[in-house]
Design an enzyme around this catalytic site. Structure first.
Site, PDB file in Angstrom:
ATOM      1  N   ASP A 164     -35.408  14.840  -7.931  1.00 18.92           N
ATOM      2  CA  ASP A 164     -36.700  14.807  -7.250  1.00 18.92           C
ATOM      3  C   ASP A 164     -36.700  13.748  -6.153  1.00 18.92           C
ATOM      4  O   ASP A 164     -36.448  12.571  -6.420  1.00 18.92           O
ATOM      5  CB  ASP A 164     -37.804  14.513  -8.270  1.00 18.92           C
ATOM      6  CG  ASP A 164     -39.187  14.898  -7.792  1.00 18.92           C
ATOM      7  OD1 ASP A 164     -39.481  14.682  -6.607  1.00 18.92           O
ATOM      8  OD2 ASP A 164     -39.976  15.403  -8.609  1.00 18.92           O
ATOM      9  N   HIS A 217     -37.893  18.646  -6.574  1.00 26.32           N
ATOM     10  CA  HIS A 217     -39.326  18.587  -6.871  1.00 26.32           C
ATOM     11  C   HIS A 217     -39.910  19.992  -7.003  1.00 26.32           C
ATOM     12  O   HIS A 217     -40.837  20.216  -7.778  1.00 26.32           O
ATOM     13  CB  HIS A 217     -40.044  17.816  -5.758  1.00 26.32           C
ATOM     14  CG  HIS A 217     -41.476  17.497  -6.049  1.00 26.32           C
ATOM     15  ND1 HIS A 217     -41.860  16.524  -6.958  1.00 26.32           N
ATOM     16  CD2 HIS A 217     -42.630  18.020  -5.566  1.00 26.32           C
ATOM     17  CE1 HIS A 217     -43.180  16.466  -7.017  1.00 26.32           C
ATOM     18  NE2 HIS A 217     -43.674  17.364  -6.182  1.00 26.32           N
ATOM     19  N   TRP A 244     -49.978  19.597  -3.820  1.00 28.11           N
ATOM     20  CA  TRP A 244     -50.607  19.314  -2.527  1.00 28.11           C
ATOM     21  C   TRP A 244     -50.022  20.186  -1.420  1.00 28.11           C
ATOM     22  O   TRP A 244     -48.800  20.329  -1.309  1.00 28.11           O
ATOM     23  CB  TRP A 244     -50.405  17.843  -2.176  1.00 28.11           C
ATOM     24  CG  TRP A 244     -50.964  17.441  -0.841  1.00 28.11           C
ATOM     25  CD1 TRP A 244     -52.258  17.105  -0.555  1.00 28.11           C
ATOM     26  CD2 TRP A 244     -50.242  17.334   0.396  1.00 28.11           C
ATOM     27  NE1 TRP A 244     -52.378  16.798   0.782  1.00 28.11           N
ATOM     28  CE2 TRP A 244     -51.168  16.935   1.386  1.00 28.11           C
ATOM     29  CE3 TRP A 244     -48.901  17.554   0.760  1.00 28.11           C
ATOM     30  CZ2 TRP A 244     -50.794  16.730   2.713  1.00 28.11           C
ATOM     31  CZ3 TRP A 244     -48.536  17.368   2.088  1.00 28.11           C
ATOM     32  CH2 TRP A 244     -49.468  16.949   3.041  1.00 28.11           C
ATOM     33  N   LEU A 282     -38.900  17.763   1.721  1.00 32.19           N
ATOM     34  CA  LEU A 282     -38.769  16.786   0.646  1.00 32.19           C
ATOM     35  C   LEU A 282     -38.846  17.450  -0.727  1.00 32.19           C
ATOM     36  O   LEU A 282     -38.112  17.087  -1.654  1.00 32.19           O
ATOM     37  CB  LEU A 282     -39.868  15.731   0.767  1.00 32.19           C
ATOM     38  CG  LEU A 282     -39.726  14.729   1.913  1.00 32.19           C
ATOM     39  CD1 LEU A 282     -41.001  13.916   2.074  1.00 32.19           C
ATOM     40  CD2 LEU A 282     -38.535  13.799   1.663  1.00 32.19           C
ATOM     41  N   SER A 319     -47.044  18.629  -9.857  1.00 34.65           N
ATOM     42  CA  SER A 319     -47.246  17.490  -8.962  1.00 34.65           C
ATOM     43  C   SER A 319     -48.705  17.026  -8.994  1.00 34.65           C
ATOM     44  O   SER A 319     -49.204  16.648 -10.055  1.00 34.65           O
ATOM     45  CB  SER A 319     -46.769  17.870  -7.553  1.00 34.65           C
ATOM     46  OG  SER A 319     -46.587  16.731  -6.744  1.00 34.65           O
ATOM     47  N   PHE A 324     -42.858  17.841   4.286  1.00 32.45           N
ATOM     48  CA  PHE A 324     -43.133  17.848   2.854  1.00 32.45           C
ATOM     49  C   PHE A 324     -42.353  18.962   2.157  1.00 32.45           C
ATOM     50  O   PHE A 324     -41.782  18.752   1.079  1.00 32.45           O
ATOM     51  CB  PHE A 324     -44.631  18.023   2.620  1.00 32.45           C
ATOM     52  CG  PHE A 324     -45.028  18.012   1.167  1.00 32.45           C
ATOM     53  CD1 PHE A 324     -44.827  16.885   0.392  1.00 32.45           C
ATOM     54  CD2 PHE A 324     -45.601  19.130   0.579  1.00 32.45           C
ATOM     55  CE1 PHE A 324     -45.185  16.865  -0.949  1.00 32.45           C
ATOM     56  CE2 PHE A 324     -45.964  19.127  -0.755  1.00 32.45           C
ATOM     57  CZ  PHE A 324     -45.759  17.987  -1.529  1.00 32.45           C
TER      58      PHE A 324
END
Length: 240
Positions: A188, A216, A11, A130, A65, A127
């Site tokens: 992650d 991640h 994403w 993260l 993902s 994001f």
């Protein structure tokens, strides 16, 4: 003819995060990174229809993902016309539910979606952070991910989040009878560590591995190891 390997990104960050992996695999396979559909709908069948129309059959499907969840659904749809399934930092359900608690808490996801609706650029920055959390140089990796992220079309980021919320890949994962490898990241920040054990219990015939110490975005920071793992699995499956 080399095996064809199709890579689906996650994403928001576009195709760039998969480029290092594609480069390392290109000597062994015919590799293609396919952009996710730029859709403003969260209807899973619309996304799958778009991918199914664009992607050649009789290929290995791989995804990072969200891309892994879509690859799983497409593999189940294609059945014997899919050579095998490879998912990277991908879960059966991205958002936790009563029957699959090993996922992101729904309240955490709801807060993230609300932030995206308010300020997309700031949310993409968060994001990227993260995705990089847990990496050896998280700050540098986060900057790299954000710098390469494409400008989103209106409505597509929220549609992608709503798709993530609604997708439940359990039926697809069980339905696909071909070889499956699910490679998770040990550090992650978006998927709980319990996801690996949940997938092992749910899919005893599949191979579930964990890349220890990876974020991640392990597809970027540990591209060599990820590539080696994929090559080894495809070779052991008898297709390379």
């Amino acid at each position: 003819m080399p095996e064809q390997l199709l890579l689906l990104p996650g994403w928001g960050l576009g195709q760039a995060p998969l480029q290092p992996l594609a480069e390392r695999l290109s000597g062994r396979f015919s590799v293609r990174i396919e952009a996710l559909p730029a859709l403003a709908t969260a209807e899973p069948e619309a996304w799958l229809d778009a991918l199914d129309a664009r992607l050649p059959t009789d290929s290995w499907l791989a995804g990072w993902s969200l891309g892994g969840m879509l690859a799983s659904a497409l593999a189940a749809r294609r059945g014997e016309r899919c050579r095998g399934l490879l998912t990277l930092a991908s879960n059966a359900c991205f958002v936790a539910r009563a029957t699959w608690p090993a996922a992101m808490p729904s309240a955490t996801f709801a807060a993230f979606r609300a932030a995206c609706a308010s300020d997309e650029r700031a949310t993409l920055k968060r994001f990227a952070s993260l995705c990089s959390q847990g990496a050896a140089d998280a700050r540098q990796l986060s900057r790299r991910l954000l710098a390469a992220a494409p400008e989103p079309l209106p409505g597509t980021l929220l549609a992608g989040l709503d798709l993530l919320h609604s997708l439940d890949g359990r039926a697809a994962l069980r339905a696909f009878a071909g070889p499956q490898l699910h490679l998770l990241a040990g550090q992650d920040a978006l998927l709980p560590a319990s996801a690996a054990e949940a997938l092992r219990a749910f899919l005893p015939a599949a191979e579930v591995r964990q890349l220890e110490g990876a974020s991640h975005a392990g597809v970027v920071e540990r591209a060599d190891e990820v590539a080696q793992t994929l090559v080894r699995f495809i070779s052991e499956a008898g297709h390379a």
